[in-house]
Design an enzyme around this catalytic site. Structure first.
Site, PDB file in Angstrom:
ATOM      1  N   SER A  29       0.828  -1.211   0.000  1.00 26.67           N
ATOM      2  CA  SER A  29       0.000   0.000   0.000  1.00 26.67           C
ATOM      3  C   SER A  29       0.862   1.262   0.000  1.00 26.67           C
ATOM      4  O   SER A  29       0.469   2.280  -0.586  1.00 26.67           O
ATOM      5  CB  SER A  29      -0.942  -0.018   1.212  1.00 26.67           C
ATOM      6  OG  SER A  29      -0.209  -0.138   2.415  1.00 26.67           O
ATOM      7  N   GLY A  81       8.411  -0.777   0.372  1.00 21.56           N
ATOM      8  CA  GLY A  81       7.953  -0.672   1.749  1.00 21.56           C
ATOM      9  C   GLY A  81       8.551  -1.774   2.612  1.00 21.56           C
ATOM     10  O   GLY A  81       9.453  -2.501   2.189  1.00 21.56           O
ATOM     11  N   ASP A  83       7.464  -4.410   6.342  1.00 20.14           N
ATOM     12  CA  ASP A  83       6.556  -4.753   7.441  1.00 20.14           C
ATOM     13  C   ASP A  83       7.158  -4.362   8.783  1.00 20.14           C
ATOM     14  O   ASP A  83       6.431  -4.044   9.724  1.00 20.14           O
ATOM     15  CB  ASP A  83       6.243  -6.248   7.396  1.00 20.14           C
ATOM     16  CG  ASP A  83       5.540  -6.601   6.101  1.00 20.14           C
ATOM     17  OD1 ASP A  83       4.451  -6.053   5.854  1.00 20.14           O
ATOM     18  OD2 ASP A  83       6.094  -7.385   5.317  1.00 20.14           O
ATOM     19  N   LYS A  93      10.093  -8.256   5.371  1.00 26.62           N
ATOM     20  CA  LYS A  93       9.236  -7.980   4.234  1.00 26.62           C
ATOM     21  C   LYS A  93       8.497  -9.249   3.825  1.00 26.62           C
ATOM     22  O   LYS A  93       8.859 -10.331   4.239  1.00 26.62           O
ATOM     23  CB  LYS A  93      10.065  -7.462   3.048  1.00 26.62           C
ATOM     24  CG  LYS A  93      10.656  -6.067   3.310  1.00 26.62           C
ATOM     25  CD  LYS A  93      11.373  -5.482   2.106  1.00 26.62           C
ATOM     26  CE  LYS A  93      10.608  -5.600   0.830  1.00 26.62           C
ATOM     27  NZ  LYS A  93       9.246  -5.050   0.890  1.00 26.62           N
ATOM     28  N   GLY A  94       7.466  -9.057   3.005  1.00 27.05           N
ATOM     29  CA  GLY A  94       6.743 -10.221   2.504  1.00 27.05           C
ATOM     30  C   GLY A  94       5.321 -10.319   3.000  1.00 27.05           C
ATOM     31  O   GLY A  94       4.629 -11.293   2.713  1.00 27.05           O
ATOM     32  N   GLY A  95       4.873  -9.290   3.729  1.00 31.87           N
ATOM     33  CA  GLY A  95       3.475  -9.279   4.160  1.00 31.87           C
ATOM     34  C   GLY A  95       2.525  -9.414   2.972  1.00 31.87           C
ATOM     35  O   GLY A  95       1.465 -10.016   3.078  1.00 31.87           O
ATOM     36  N   GLY A  96       2.953  -8.865   1.841  1.00 26.82           N
ATOM     37  CA  GLY A  96       2.144  -8.965   0.618  1.00 26.82           C
ATOM     38  C   GLY A  96       2.503 -10.180  -0.213  1.00 26.82           C
ATOM     39  O   GLY A  96       1.926 -10.394  -1.281  1.00 26.82           O
ATOM     40  N   GLU A 102      11.047  -9.054  -4.599  1.00 26.74           N
ATOM     41  CA  GLU A 102      11.551  -7.851  -3.918  1.00 26.74           C
ATOM     42  C   GLU A 102      13.034  -8.012  -3.598  1.00 26.74           C
ATOM     43  O   GLU A 102      13.828  -7.078  -3.777  1.00 26.74           O
ATOM     44  CB  GLU A 102      10.751  -7.617  -2.638  1.00 26.74           C
ATOM     45  CG  GLU A 102       9.312  -7.179  -2.926  1.00 26.74           C
ATOM     46  CD  GLU A 102       8.410  -7.111  -1.709  1.00 26.74           C
ATOM     47  OE1 GLU A 102       7.349  -6.497  -1.820  1.00 26.74           O
ATOM     48  OE2 GLU A 102       8.764  -7.678  -0.661  1.00 26.74           O
ATOM     49  N   LYS A 120       6.189   0.937  11.787  1.00 29.64           N
ATOM     50  CA  LYS A 120       7.040  -0.165  11.314  1.00 29.64           C
ATOM     51  C   LYS A 120       8.393  -0.216  12.018  1.00 29.64           C
ATOM     52  O   LYS A 120       9.118  -1.205  11.886  1.00 29.64           O
ATOM     53  CB  LYS A 120       7.247  -0.060   9.799  1.00 29.64           C
ATOM     54  CG  LYS A 120       5.973   0.045   8.962  1.00 29.64           C
ATOM     55  CD  LYS A 120       5.197  -1.241   8.954  1.00 29.64           C
ATOM     56  CE  LYS A 120       3.931  -1.226   8.101  1.00 29.64           C
ATOM     57  NZ  LYS A 120       4.122  -1.100   6.687  1.00 29.64           N
TER      58      LYS A 120
HETATM   59  C1  5RP Z   1       5.131  -6.963   0.274  1.00 27.53           C
HETATM   60  C2  5RP Z   1       5.955  -6.211   1.237  1.00 27.53           C
HETATM   61  C3  5RP Z   1       5.500  -4.833   1.606  1.00 27.53           C
HETATM   62  O1  5RP Z   1       6.561  -3.957   1.400  1.00 27.53           O
HETATM   63  C4  5RP Z   1       5.103  -4.816   3.041  1.00 27.53           C
HETATM   64  O2  5RP Z   1       4.120  -5.806   3.256  1.00 27.53           O
HETATM   65  C5  5RP Z   1       4.586  -3.446   3.459  1.00 27.53           C
HETATM   66  O3  5RP Z   1       3.295  -3.242   2.978  1.00 27.53           O
HETATM   67  P1  5RP Z   1       2.486  -1.913   3.217  1.00 27.53           P
HETATM   68  O4  5RP Z   1       3.208  -0.818   2.485  1.00 27.53           O
HETATM   69  O5  5RP Z   1       1.124  -2.212   2.624  1.00 27.53           O
HETATM   70  O6  5RP Z   1       2.406  -1.647   4.702  1.00 27.53           O
HETATM   71  O7  5RP Z   1       6.956  -6.659   1.720  1.00 27.53           O
HETATM   72  O8  5RP Z   1       5.619  -8.259   0.074  1.00 27.53           O
END
Ligand code: 5RP
Length: 219
Positions: A29, A81, A83, A93-96, A102, A120
């Site tokens: 996001s 971005g 997490d 990282k890797g929430g998405g 990445e 964060k």
């Molecule tokens: C996706 C990521 C994102 O950078 C991480 O999840 C941060 O997400 P956001 O900007 O929605 O808080 O690592 O794999």
């Protein structure tokens, strides 16, 4: 200030690092705000290399050309971005779920600018469950080994990465030596990528805060 407004501020501040050429673009996001900001100066860049299908679609929607990394070689700048981040700019990282691409684009980039809201920033990584991308047939094997390392892995059911793999989210880790744990988990057979970015941390962190964007660098 709302968390999303902080993300937007950080994303807009990252435009100062854009010097033209082809830009590495992450996922999430916060990066969505960056892509929207990048669109306002798209005449000054040649295009982007993206870390996910979702980001590629958003870039193309703005008329920004998206290139295959193999076609362009090394990049001057990657913006993404996180997490979680510590003050050494080591990240989770890797929430998405886009962690593998990445990590590849970060490795190909001379400068990694991380953009995030202030929630964060942590003293010790691990409050956010650590994403690990695994080859499907190795899911249970890797999960058992992650338990041996002190974590509680949870299969992100119903989610498949852009590479056709699965994600285990590892809870209850207190990551005191991020680079060491990154290497240990990377070495487990069946692991594609662990979401610790410590061997190649960010170079610059732009944090959105109620007082405006703050920039942190490791000297
Ligand atoms: C996706 C990521 C994102 O950078 C991480 O999840 C941060 O997400 P956001 O900007 O929605 O808080 O690592 O794999």
């Amino acid at each position: 200030m709302q968390q999303d407004e902080q993300k937007k501020q950080a994303a807009q501040a990252a435009l100062a690092y854009v010097e033209g050429g082809i830009i590495g673009v992450g996922t999430g996001s916060t990066v969505n705000h960056f892509i929207d900001a990048l669109a306002t100066i798209k005449g000054r860049i040649d295009g982007a290399v993206s870390s996910s299908e979702v980001s590629s679609a958003r870039l193309k929607g703005h008329g920004i050309p998206v290139y295959d990394l193999n076609a362009v070689g090394d990049l001057a700048l990657y913006v993404d971005g996180a997490d979680e981040t510590n003050r050494q700019l080591q990240l989770i990282k890797g929430g998405g779920g886009a962690l593998t691409r990445e990590k590849i684009v970060a490795a190909a980039s001379a400068r990694f600018v991380c953009i995030a809201d202030e929630t964060k920033l942590v003293d010790v990584l691990g409050r956010f469950p650590l994403p690990v991308e695994v080859i499907p047939m190795a899911r249970s094997l890797v999960a058992r080994q992650l338990v041996q390392l002190g974590g509680t892995p949870v299969w992100r059911e119903g989610f498949v990465t852009d590479n056709g793999n699965l994600i285990l989210d590892v809870h209850h880790l207190s990551i005191l030596e991020p680079a060491k744990l990154e290497q240990q988990i990377n070495n487990l057979p069946g692991v594609v990528t662990v979401g610790i970015f410590a061997l190649r941390p960010a170079d610059v962190l732009i944090l959105g805060t109620p007082q405006g964007p703050k920039t942190l660098k490791v000297e």
